[in-house]
Structure formats: structure tokens, C-alpha cells
Design a protein around this motif. Structure first.
Motif, PDB file in Angstrom:
ATOM      1  N   ILE A 247      -3.116  39.094   6.406  1.00 56.98           N
ATOM      2  CA  ILE A 247      -1.895  38.713   6.289  1.00 56.98           C
ATOM      3  C   ILE A 247      -0.717  39.112   7.128  1.00 56.98           C
ATOM      4  CG2 ILE A 247       0.024  39.026   4.423  1.00 56.98           C
ATOM      5  CD1 ILE A 247      -2.134  39.120   2.216  1.00 56.98           C
ATOM      6  N   LEU A 248      -0.851  40.270   7.634  1.00 56.55           N
ATOM      7  CA  LEU A 248       0.305  41.000   8.544  1.00 56.55           C
ATOM      8  C   LEU A 248       0.255  40.398   9.871  1.00 56.55           C
ATOM      9  CD1 LEU A 248       0.126  44.745   7.305  1.00 56.55           C
ATOM     10  CD2 LEU A 248       1.991  43.066   7.083  1.00 56.55           C
ATOM     11  N   THR A 249      -1.281  40.202  10.445  1.00 58.24           N
ATOM     12  CA  THR A 249      -1.394  39.518  11.686  1.00 58.24           C
ATOM     13  C   THR A 249      -0.937  38.015  11.623  1.00 58.24           C
ATOM     14  OG1 THR A 249      -3.282  41.036  11.933  1.00 58.24           O
ATOM     15  CG2 THR A 249      -3.411  39.073  13.415  1.00 58.24           C
ATOM     16  N   TYR A 250      -1.289  37.355  10.500  1.00 52.66           N
ATOM     17  CA  TYR A 250      -0.707  35.943  10.361  1.00 52.66           C
ATOM     18  C   TYR A 250       0.741  35.996  10.465  1.00 52.66           C
ATOM     19  CZ  TYR A 250       0.366  31.679   8.091  1.00 52.66           C
ATOM     20  OH  TYR A 250       0.767  30.507   7.737  1.00 52.66           O
ATOM     21  N   LEU A 251       1.343  36.885   9.831  1.00 49.02           N
ATOM     22  CA  LEU A 251       2.864  36.909   9.594  1.00 49.02           C
ATOM     23  C   LEU A 251       3.276  37.195  11.072  1.00 49.02           C
ATOM     24  CD1 LEU A 251       3.663  38.929   6.541  1.00 49.02           C
ATOM     25  CD2 LEU A 251       3.832  36.419   7.069  1.00 49.02           C
ATOM     26  N   GLY A 252       2.842  37.844  11.742  1.00 52.56           N
ATOM     27  CA  GLY A 252       3.127  38.561  13.139  1.00 52.56           C
ATOM     28  C   GLY A 252       3.046  37.030  13.989  1.00 52.56           C
ATOM     29  N   ALA A 253       1.767  36.464  13.948  1.00 53.53           N
ATOM     30  CA  ALA A 253       1.832  35.252  14.684  1.00 53.53           C
ATOM     31  C   ALA A 253       2.700  34.153  14.513  1.00 53.53           C
ATOM     32  CB  ALA A 253       0.421  34.869  14.530  1.00 53.53           C
ATOM     33  N   SER A 254       3.009  33.985  13.030  1.00 50.33           N
ATOM     34  CA  SER A 254       3.913  32.829  12.754  1.00 50.33           C
ATOM     35  C   SER A 254       5.095  32.930  13.492  1.00 50.33           C
ATOM     36  CB  SER A 254       3.912  33.028  11.228  1.00 50.33           C
ATOM     37  OG  SER A 254       4.746  34.258  10.675  1.00 50.33           O
ATOM     38  N   VAL A 255       5.699  34.046  13.887  1.00 49.61           N
ATOM     39  CA  VAL A 255       6.878  33.934  14.603  1.00 49.61           C
ATOM     40  C   VAL A 255       6.779  34.195  16.130  1.00 49.61           C
ATOM     41  CG1 VAL A 255       8.259  34.882  12.666  1.00 49.61           C
ATOM     42  CG2 VAL A 255       7.426  36.482  14.216  1.00 49.61           C
ATOM     43  N   SER A 256       5.482  33.976  16.714  1.00 49.50           N
ATOM     44  CA  SER A 256       5.126  34.261  18.046  1.00 49.50           C
ATOM     45  C   SER A 256       5.928  33.323  18.942  1.00 49.50           C
ATOM     46  CB  SER A 256       3.888  34.369  18.277  1.00 49.50           C
ATOM     47  OG  SER A 256       3.235  33.153  18.040  1.00 49.50           O
ATOM     48  N   LEU A 270      11.830  40.412  12.304  1.00 50.23           N
ATOM     49  CA  LEU A 270      12.223  39.199  12.721  1.00 50.23           C
ATOM     50  C   LEU A 270      11.247  38.180  11.521  1.00 50.23           C
ATOM     51  CD1 LEU A 270      12.896  36.914  14.517  1.00 50.23           C
ATOM     52  CD2 LEU A 270      10.683  37.145  15.663  1.00 50.23           C
ATOM     53  N   VAL A 271      10.166  38.720  10.900  1.00 50.23           N
ATOM     54  CA  VAL A 271       9.487  38.016  10.041  1.00 50.23           C
ATOM     55  C   VAL A 271      10.250  37.796   8.791  1.00 50.23           C
ATOM     56  CG1 VAL A 271       7.585  37.713   8.261  1.00 50.23           C
ATOM     57  CG2 VAL A 271       7.232  38.204  10.828  1.00 50.23           C
TER      58      VAL A 271
END
Length: 436
Positions: A247-256, A270-271
Motif C-alpha cells: 500500500i505504502l509503495t503504491y501511494l509513493g508511486a502514485s505521486v511520482s 505530499l501524498v
């Protein structure tokens, strides 16, 4: 009673999960996702091996051996004295506990302070004083660990993460960005190395005996049943960790695609801004505070019990107090100073922990010399590599690069294998008695 109810086992799973899940477990997968972007799943696979797989194997290995001291003694009595001491310093008052307190301040109180106060050492002093006083108070009754973690803190932690994830699902996600260079060229192994930073494989060598004692307090005395429950607890906690990291990796990638930042704390900020606006900062602060409290309490308890056994001139409660006070003092050095020294230290210790865990799981096939040579060869490489990176600015790297996997950051693998093979060959000639 020699069995646990499903409810009791679930609470032990929650307890073990919350013992592992601290500040670094929030920051590092979020940063990985943000930096890896479109390569996030490959990097996450490497991360899960070291941040989930190894810690759970460590808990099981210590459970099988009975204690970290027993496991370490299979290498050498001196190793059993020095290595656990280094681990407890690293995951305790030397690095992990102060880092948790400082990160909790950085993510919960600092963002809502005026600029004139947010950078003030006095505010960090006040916050960490309250934080570690609460940690110490909750650490003085270790027998209540399951009640506090399994029934209260872990559910709160999971609910907060679930709220963030559900909101992310219903909020349009940006397309994933191209990974930064280090993840583009080495995505799996970089994720593997990022898993070191959670320090959970080291913590597992400590937490194993805490879980054993907790299960025994529930009335389980039979060693075979105890091992079974250790396996269930480890797998349950591991599944929870893997889900949360995903979940956390996905959240980080979602704002990349919006911005690729230089640390996980900024990524999560930022997320949360994207998902909840200013209210997200408060929610994020609550999440970090609960996570940091959980892991700090666990580590103070573990360190207090260890030092009271190693140096019994003080009992558990005074040692727990000493650990909390030292952690409070070091936390006030600031997060950047703590993080600056953590990477080379972990790079030296982690390979030894990995080899010890794997040999502990395969103890039936490993004689004393396999342990000894495997650890010695790994230690020699780790010390050389640490000197090269921490003191010599990588001037030896061109020479060391001939070792397979060195450029991927896991050059210790070949020396470990060579040491294990030499130990096995020498052991054949000496006909050692294999431990069961």
C-alpha cells in the motif's frame, strides 16, 4: 493449557506486527515507490525479501534455537557476546529508538509549528521528553504487551492506514513516473538493500524470544506446539507487513509523476496533502506517533531484558530507564545525524544477521565449523566494504567490483558461500557432531 485460542493467536500476530512496524517501515516503502515509479513492483519484491521475509525467518530461527545467545554460541562464545551486544545497541539506544522519537517529532508536531519554532532544538527537546517518558511508562510492565499492542495500538495503526488507502482508491491517481537512475538500472537489488534500513531482520533476532515468552505466559509449554505458534505468528505478521508495504509503495508511486522527492517523510506528506489537504498532515502525524510508540516500547522492553541478563547488577526496570534516557539524549542530536551513521553500521551488521538466520533455520545440516567459517568470511568482507564506503570514499570499489554481485550491493553473498563450503569440507575431516 497447552494451546492458544484463535483470538489469542490473532492478538499475538498483531503484537508482533506492531513491534516491527515503526517509523522506518512507513518512510522507506513510500520513498521506494516514489523513486522507483513504474518499476515499483520489481523494487517492492526485493524490499519484501529483506523487510518481511528475513525478519519472519529470524523470529522462527530464534524460536527454534531458544534464544539469540544460543544461536550465536554456535559460531563462537566470543561472537555470542559481541554480536548480540552490537544488535541491541543498533536497534536500541544507539540508532532505532532515537530515530523513532525524532521521526515522530518531524512528522507529527513540527509541520504544525510556526517556522520560528519548528527548527528550535527546544521544541524537539520538549517533544522527545514527553515521548520517551510515555514509552518508559508503557515499558515498565512487559507482561501487558499483548493487551496494549494486540488489542489497542495495532488496530488503531491498521485503521489509520486503511483510511488512507481507501481514500487513495477513490482519488484519481497520476501515472507512474520513470524511475530515478539507481532504480532504473538496479530496481530489484536496490529494493533489497532498502529493506536493510527498516532494521527488522536485526530486530527479529531480539523479538523472537519476546514472542516465545509471551506464548509461554499463555500456558504453552510443549516445544513443538510452541514452534508451531511461532510459525503462525511470524507468517501472520509477515502477511500484514507485506500488505502494508504494498500500500505504502503504491501511494509513493502514485505521486511520482507530480514530484520525486529525496526522502519518504516528504513523500508521505505530499501524498496526504493530495488526498486530504491540510487535515492529512494531522492524520499522518497520528499514524507516525502510534507506529513510533509501538516500536519504541518493544525495543525498550527487549533491550531492558537483555541488559538486565547481561549485567544483572541492575534489574529490568532500571535498565529500561537507562535505555529510555540514553535514547532521549541521542534523539536530540537530530534526525539527519542519526541517519548519517545508520547506513554504514547496518551495512556491516546486516549480512552477518542474514547468514546467521539462514544457518539457524538449516541447523540440522550445519556443524559448528560451517557457522564459524560462514560468519568469519562474511564479517571480513563486511568490514572491508564498510571501511571502503564510510572512511575511504569508495576508493577500493574498483578492486572489489570483481566480486560477483558487489555492484548490486550484496557482494557478501560469495564470501559467505565460500566460508560455508570451507566449513563443510573441514568439518568432514574433523567429523563434528551436528546439533539437533
Amino acid at each position: 493449557m497447552n494451546t492458544l485460542s484463535s483470538k489469542e493467536l490473532l492478538f499475538i500476530v498483531f503484537m508482533l506486527f506492531s513491534m516491527f512496524f515503526g517509523a522506518g517501515n512507513l518512510i522507506f516503502p513510500a520513498f521506494l515507490g516514489n523513486a522507483a515509479g513504474s518499476e515499483m513492483w520489481i523494487s517492492l519484491a526485493g524490499f519484501i525479501i529483506t523487510a518481511v521475509g528475513l525478519p519472519i525467518l529470524g523470529v522462527i530461527a530464534v524460536g527454534k534455537a531458544g534464544s539469540l545467545n544460543t544461536l550465536s554460541t554456535r559460531v563462537h562464545p566470543w561472537f555470542a557476546l559481541v554480536f548480540p551486544f552490537l544488535i541491541y545497541l543498533s536497534i536500541g539506544p544507539g540508532l532505532a529508538i532515537p530515530r523513532a522519537g525524532t521521526v515522530a517529532f518531524e512528522m507529527s508536531i513540527k509541520p504544525i509549528l510556526p517556522d520560528t519554532l519548528s527548527s528550535s532544538p527546544f521544541m524537539l527537546f520538549i517533544y522527545t521528553l514527553v515521548f520517551f517518558a510515555l514509552v518508559l511508562y508503557l515499558s515498565l510492565s512487559p507482561s501487558k504487551l499483548v493487551d496494549r499492542f494486540g488489542k489497542l495500538l495495532t488496530p488503531i495503526l491498521l485503521i489509520l492506514i486503511a483510511i488512507i488507502f481507501v481514500k487513495a482508491i477513490f482519488t484519481p491517481v497520476e501515472s507512474f513516473a520513470t524511475p530515478i537512475e539507481i532504480y532504473a538500472n538496479n530496481s530489484f537489488f536496490q529494493g533489497f538493500l532498502d529493506g536493510y534500513l527498516t532494521m527488522d531482520a536485526l530486530a527479529a533476532l531480539v523479538y523472537g524470544i519476546v514472542v516465545v515468552n509471551t506464548i509461554r505466559l499463555k500456558g504453552v509449554k510443549d516445544n513443538s506446539i510452541l514452534s508451531k505458534y511461532m510459525l503462525f505468528a511470524g507468517l501472520g505478521a509477515g502477511i500484514l507487513l507485506a500488505i502494508i508495504y504494498s500500500i505504502l509503495t503504491y501511494l509513493g508511486a502514485s505521486v511520482s509523476a507530480l514530484e520525486q522527492l529525496d526522502n519518504g517523510a516528504n513523500v508521505l506528506t505530499l501524498v496526504m496533502n493530495e488526498l486530504f489537504g491540510q487535515a492529512g498532515i494531522i492524520l499522518l502525524g497520528a499514524l507516525f506517533t502510534v507506529a513510533c510508540l509501538c516500536v519504541s516500547i518493544s525495543l525498550v522492553i527487549s533491550c531492558g531484558e537483555y541488559f538486565s541478563r547481561l549485567m544483572p547488577f541492575l534489574s529490568y526496570k532500571p535498565w529500561a530507564t537507562v535505555v529510555a534516557v540514553i535514547s532521549f539524549i541521542i534523539a536530540n542530536l537530530g534526525l539527519n545525524q542519526i541517519l548519517a551513521i545508520s547506513v554504514p553500521i547496518l551495512g556491516a551488521i546486516y549480512p552477518l544477521a542474514i547468514v546467521l538466520i539462514l544457518l539457524g533455520l538449516l541447523n540440522r545440516f550445519a556443524n559448528h565449523l560451517i557457522y564459524l567459517y560462514g560468519i568469519v568470511f562474511t564479517a571480513i568482507f563486511s568490514i572491508i566494504d564498510t571501511i571502503n564506503t564510510a572512511l575511504l570514499n569508495n576508493t577500493w570499489s574498483s578492486t572489489l567490483s570483481f566480486i560477483p554481485l558487489y555492484e548490486q550491493g550484496v557482494g557478501w553473498v560469495l564470501p559467505a558461500i565460500v566460508g560455508i563450503m570451507i566449513g563443510a569440507i573441514v568439518g568432514k575431516f574433523k567429523s563434528p557432531v551436528v546439533e539437533k
